[in-house]
Write a protein that holds these residues in place. Structure first.
Motif, mmCIF file in Angstrom:
data_model
loop_
_atom_site.group_PDB
_atom_site.id
_atom_site.type_symbol
_atom_site.label_atom_id
_atom_site.label_comp_id
_atom_site.label_asym_id
_atom_site.label_seq_id
_atom_site.Cartn_x
_atom_site.Cartn_y
_atom_site.Cartn_z
ATOM 1 N N TYR A 1 -50.694 -19.994 -69.465
ATOM 2 C CA TYR A 1 -50.962 -21.486 -69.427
ATOM 3 C C TYR A 1 -50.548 -21.994 -68.009
ATOM 4 C CZ TYR A 1 -50.584 -21.131 -74.590
ATOM 5 O OH TYR A 1 -50.831 -20.968 -75.752
ATOM 6 N N CYS A 2 -51.663 -22.978 -67.824
ATOM 7 C CA CYS A 2 -51.524 -23.902 -66.608
ATOM 8 C C CYS A 2 -50.208 -24.674 -66.779
ATOM 9 C CB CYS A 2 -52.748 -24.908 -66.332
ATOM 10 S SG CYS A 2 -52.282 -26.051 -65.008
ATOM 11 N N ASP A 3 -49.208 -24.724 -65.609
ATOM 12 C CA ASP A 3 -47.946 -25.439 -65.870
ATOM 13 C C ASP A 3 -48.279 -27.093 -65.900
ATOM 14 O OD1 ASP A 3 -46.245 -23.406 -65.954
ATOM 15 O OD2 ASP A 3 -46.060 -23.348 -63.813
ATOM 16 N N ARG B 1 -51.948 -27.178 -69.155
ATOM 17 C CA ARG B 1 -51.943 -26.369 -70.255
ATOM 18 C C ARG B 1 -53.227 -25.493 -70.587
ATOM 19 N NH1 ARG B 1 -47.104 -24.400 -71.394
ATOM 20 N NH2 ARG B 1 -47.724 -24.092 -73.816
ATOM 21 N N ASN B 2 -54.277 -25.827 -69.781
ATOM 22 C CA ASN B 2 -55.356 -24.685 -69.970
ATOM 23 C C ASN B 2 -54.888 -23.509 -69.864
ATOM 24 O OD1 ASN B 2 -57.354 -26.912 -70.273
ATOM 25 N ND2 ASN B 2 -57.731 -26.939 -68.308
ATOM 26 N N TRP C 1 -47.633 -22.757 -61.401
ATOM 27 C CA TRP C 1 -48.712 -22.024 -61.371
ATOM 28 C C TRP C 1 -49.958 -22.852 -62.218
ATOM 29 C CZ3 TRP C 1 -50.231 -17.347 -59.262
ATOM 30 C CH2 TRP C 1 -49.189 -16.507 -58.848
ATOM 31 N N VAL C 2 -50.912 -23.471 -61.464
ATOM 32 C CA VAL C 2 -51.941 -24.412 -62.256
ATOM 33 C C VAL C 2 -53.380 -23.953 -62.100
ATOM 34 C CG1 VAL C 2 -50.447 -26.288 -61.615
ATOM 35 C CG2 VAL C 2 -52.187 -25.839 -59.953
ATOM 36 N N CYS C 3 -54.108 -24.339 -62.873
ATOM 37 C CA CYS C 3 -55.705 -23.969 -63.052
ATOM 38 C C CYS C 3 -56.314 -24.611 -61.632
ATOM 39 C CB CYS C 3 -56.395 -24.355 -64.030
ATOM 40 S SG CYS C 3 -56.176 -26.209 -64.350
ATOM 41 N N PRO C 4 -57.162 -24.090 -60.990
ATOM 42 C CA PRO C 4 -57.799 -24.549 -59.674
ATOM 43 C C PRO C 4 -58.819 -25.581 -60.117
ATOM 44 C CG PRO C 4 -58.405 -22.261 -60.209
ATOM 45 C CD PRO C 4 -57.504 -22.545 -60.962
ATOM 46 N N ASP C 5 -59.442 -25.506 -61.222
ATOM 47 C CA ASP C 5 -60.472 -26.460 -61.467
ATOM 48 C C ASP C 5 -59.915 -27.991 -61.771
ATOM 49 O OD1 ASP C 5 -62.517 -24.432 -61.434
ATOM 50 O OD2 ASP C 5 -62.347 -23.973 -63.343
ATOM 51 N N VAL C 6 -58.958 -27.958 -62.364
ATOM 52 C CA VAL C 6 -58.434 -29.463 -62.670
ATOM 53 C C VAL C 6 -57.310 -29.761 -62.113
ATOM 54 C CG1 VAL C 6 -57.679 -30.811 -64.658
ATOM 55 C CG2 VAL C 6 -59.271 -28.921 -65.125
#
Length: 216
Positions: free
Chosen positions: A25-27, A30-31, A103-108
């Motif tokens: 999951y994105c920190d 949560r994606n 760690w996060v998703c790059p799109d959002v």
């Protein structure tokens, strides 16, 4: 595993006796990303046979014993190797912020211009839009509170709303009959009887005025 691995703070282990799979999951938002399913080829058959024997063999064991054997089939080096493979795969779908370590998703949730997550470096345009909406909300609240919405209300209680004693319909002050059922309200009740000659108060059952003797 002998070495420390990254990217495992936010994940679900979906592994079963059939194989290994993990969801990361994105920190921030949560994606998530689900790793490819990796079949468990090492030691499953023997462990499952022992689990089945615990439940259906000549000796009685509780379900916890069978669950223990299944867990043994899932755990071990095969599980660790599958997790390490899934981590390497999952890391390609996320970016790690060097400031906070998340760690996060790059799109959002990633600020590409700053090279940091949006918790540490919010996007200027998104932040401006959010602050404008927040300011507008606060200004609406301030102006709404400044407006007098009670200037036409009677705070002395003379404009109270009552109910019909028969059908419970709402009655406005002064209404003598219910607009729903036609029954008389409290306003229609006789308020007192007075002598027609001298104006003195008389009781309903009196036939003559006690002050002037006039017939009622």
């Amino acid at each position: 595993m002998n070495s420390m691995i990254q990217f495992v703070a936010n994940h679900d282990d979906l592994s079963t006796d059939k194989g290994f799979q993990f969801k990361f999951y994105c920190d921030k938002c949560r994606n998530g990303h689900m790793s490819r399913f990796l079949p468990n080829k090492i030691g499953i058959a023997g462990e499952l046979m022992r689990a089945a024997g615990s439940l259906f063999g000549g000796h009685f064991y509780d379900a916890g014993t069978a669950a223990y054997h299944v867990q043994r089939a899932i755990g071990g080096k095969a599980h660790d190797d599958a997790l390490e493979t899934a981590v390497q795969e999952g890391k390609t779908y996320f970016k790690q912020c060097t400031r906070c370590g998340h760690w996060v998703c790059p799109d959002v949730c990633w600020n590409h211009t700053a090279g940091l997550c949006e918790d540490c470096a919010p996007d200027e345009h998104e932040e401006l839009a959010a602050q404008q909406r927040q300011a507008a909300r606060e200004q609406i609240q301030t102006k709404t509170r400044a407006q007098d919405y009670t200037q036409n209300l009677d705070f002395l209680g003379t404009a109270t709303i009552t109910q019909c004693g028969s059908c419970q319909a709402k009655l406005n002050a002064g209404e003598k009959f219910c607009p729903e059922c036609g029954k008389p309200s409290a306003a229609a009740q006789p308020r007192g009887k007075f002598c027609g000659d001298c104006g003195a108060a008389v009781k309903p059952e009196q036939r003559f005025c006690a002050e002037c003797g006039g017939k009622q």
